[in-house]
Each structure stands twice: as structure tokens, then as C-alpha cells.
Design an enzyme around this catalytic site. Structure first.
Site, PDB file in Angstrom:
ATOM      1  N   SER A  75      -8.261   0.382   3.289  1.00 37.44           N
ATOM      2  CA  SER A  75      -6.965   0.814   3.803  1.00 37.44           C
ATOM      3  C   SER A  75      -6.444  -0.057   4.934  1.00 37.44           C
ATOM      4  CB  SER A  75      -7.004   2.265   4.276  1.00 37.44           C
ATOM      5  OG  SER A  75      -7.824   2.363   5.416  1.00 37.44           O
TER       6      SER A  75
ATOM      7  N   THR B 124      -2.835  -1.929  -0.611  1.00 32.98           N
ATOM      8  CA  THR B 124      -3.800  -0.981  -0.070  1.00 32.98           C
ATOM      9  C   THR B 124      -3.053   0.323   0.213  1.00 32.98           C
ATOM     10  OG1 THR B 124      -5.572  -0.673   1.577  1.00 32.98           O
ATOM     11  CG2 THR B 124      -3.549  -1.746   2.351  1.00 32.98           C
ATOM     12  N   TYR B 125      -3.638   1.214   1.003  1.00 28.90           N
ATOM     13  CA  TYR B 125      -2.964   2.457   1.353  1.00 28.90           C
ATOM     14  C   TYR B 125      -3.052   2.672   2.855  1.00 28.90           C
ATOM     15  CZ  TYR B 125      -7.703   4.330   1.519  1.00 28.90           C
ATOM     16  OH  TYR B 125      -9.018   4.532   1.826  1.00 28.90           O
TER      17      TYR B 125
ATOM     18  N   LYS C 181      10.054  -1.292   5.063  1.00 29.68           N
ATOM     19  CA  LYS C 181       9.391  -2.570   5.366  1.00 29.68           C
ATOM     20  C   LYS C 181       9.126  -2.650   6.857  1.00 29.68           C
ATOM     21  CE  LYS C 181      10.761  -7.368   5.615  1.00 29.68           C
ATOM     22  NZ  LYS C 181      11.685  -8.386   5.134  1.00 29.68           N
TER      23      LYS C 181
ATOM     24  N   GLY D   6     -12.045  -2.569   4.944  1.00 30.58           N
ATOM     25  CA  GLY D   6     -12.638  -2.802   3.632  1.00 30.58           C
ATOM     26  C   GLY D   6     -12.389  -4.225   3.148  1.00 30.58           C
TER      27      GLY D   6
END
Length: 122
Positions: free
Chosen positions: A25, A57-58, A9, A73
Site C-alpha cells: 500500500s 496500489t491502494y 490527483k 511492500g
């Protein structure tokens, strides 16, 4: 049985950029990624402390030492510059793995510097 557990985290990150035209992302300073034990293209959950939005997201890598936390995005529409967010990664773990693993929590300051690292047994 596999159970989802928090494995990393990043708390109180400040959004430094938002680019809705990018393909998606969250770009995170490479130094922060390394300290959190995360990897590029890993799925993360984002919790916006400022406005309550939650989404996934990544990760992509931003320049090391830049302090960058940039949403791209569609996710860029969920944040504003300066918003405080939590970035959380979860892993599916077997109960037998729990005693051998730690979760890593990074507490960031207002400029996205790592103020404190907390490691706790799962």
C-alpha cells in the site's frame, strides 16, 4: 458505456518513507486524503516523476498533518526517499454523470503541504 476518468490527483508529492517489509500500500496523510476526496483502501495509480516508474496500489491512512507519503511492500522498491510522485485515482463513469461531477487536483509543496486545489468539471 462506462468510461474511465480521472477523479482525483495529488501532484508533486514527496516520498517520505519506503518500507518493503510491510504488506503493501501507500500511506498518505489523512488531511491530504480528505482534501483529495479519496478513501482508505481505494486503488490508486502511482507515477514516479523522478525515475519514471508506474505502478498501482491502494491507500492506507497516515497521521493527519504528518505530511507522510510512505510506500510499502513491493511498491517500496519502486521509489527512493525524496522522489516526486503523482497519485491518481480514476472512476468508471457513465457519460450521463459527467456534467454533474468534478475532478480534484491537489498541488503539493516540498513538504507535502497542499499549495493549491484545482477543481474541474468532467
Amino acid at each position: 458505456m462506462l468510461i474511465p476518468f480521472l477523479i482525483s490527483k495529488i501532484h508533486n508529492a514527496r516520498v517520505t518513507g519506503a518500507n518493503p517489509e510491510y504488506s503493501g500500500s501507500i500511506a498518505i496523510d489523512a488531511e491530504i486524503i480528505k482534501k483529495a476526496g479519496l478513501r482508505e483502501f481505494q486503488k490508486v495509480e502511482i507515477y514516479n516523476i523522478t525515475n519514471g516508474n508506474r505502478f498501482s496500489t491502494y491507500i492506507i491512512i497516515a497521521e493527519s498533518g504528518s505530511g507522510d507519503i510512505v510506500l510499502n511492500g513491493a511498491a517500496a522498491h519502486k521509489v527512493s526517499l525524496g522522489d516526486r510522485i503523482i497519485i491518481a485515482a480514476y472512476g468508471l463513469l457513465d457519460e450521463r454523470e459527467l456534467n454533474s461531477l468534478n475532478a480534484t487536483i491537489l498541488l503539493l509543496n516540498e513538504s507535502n503541504g497542499v499549495e493549491r486545489v484545482i477543481s474541474g468539471k468532467l
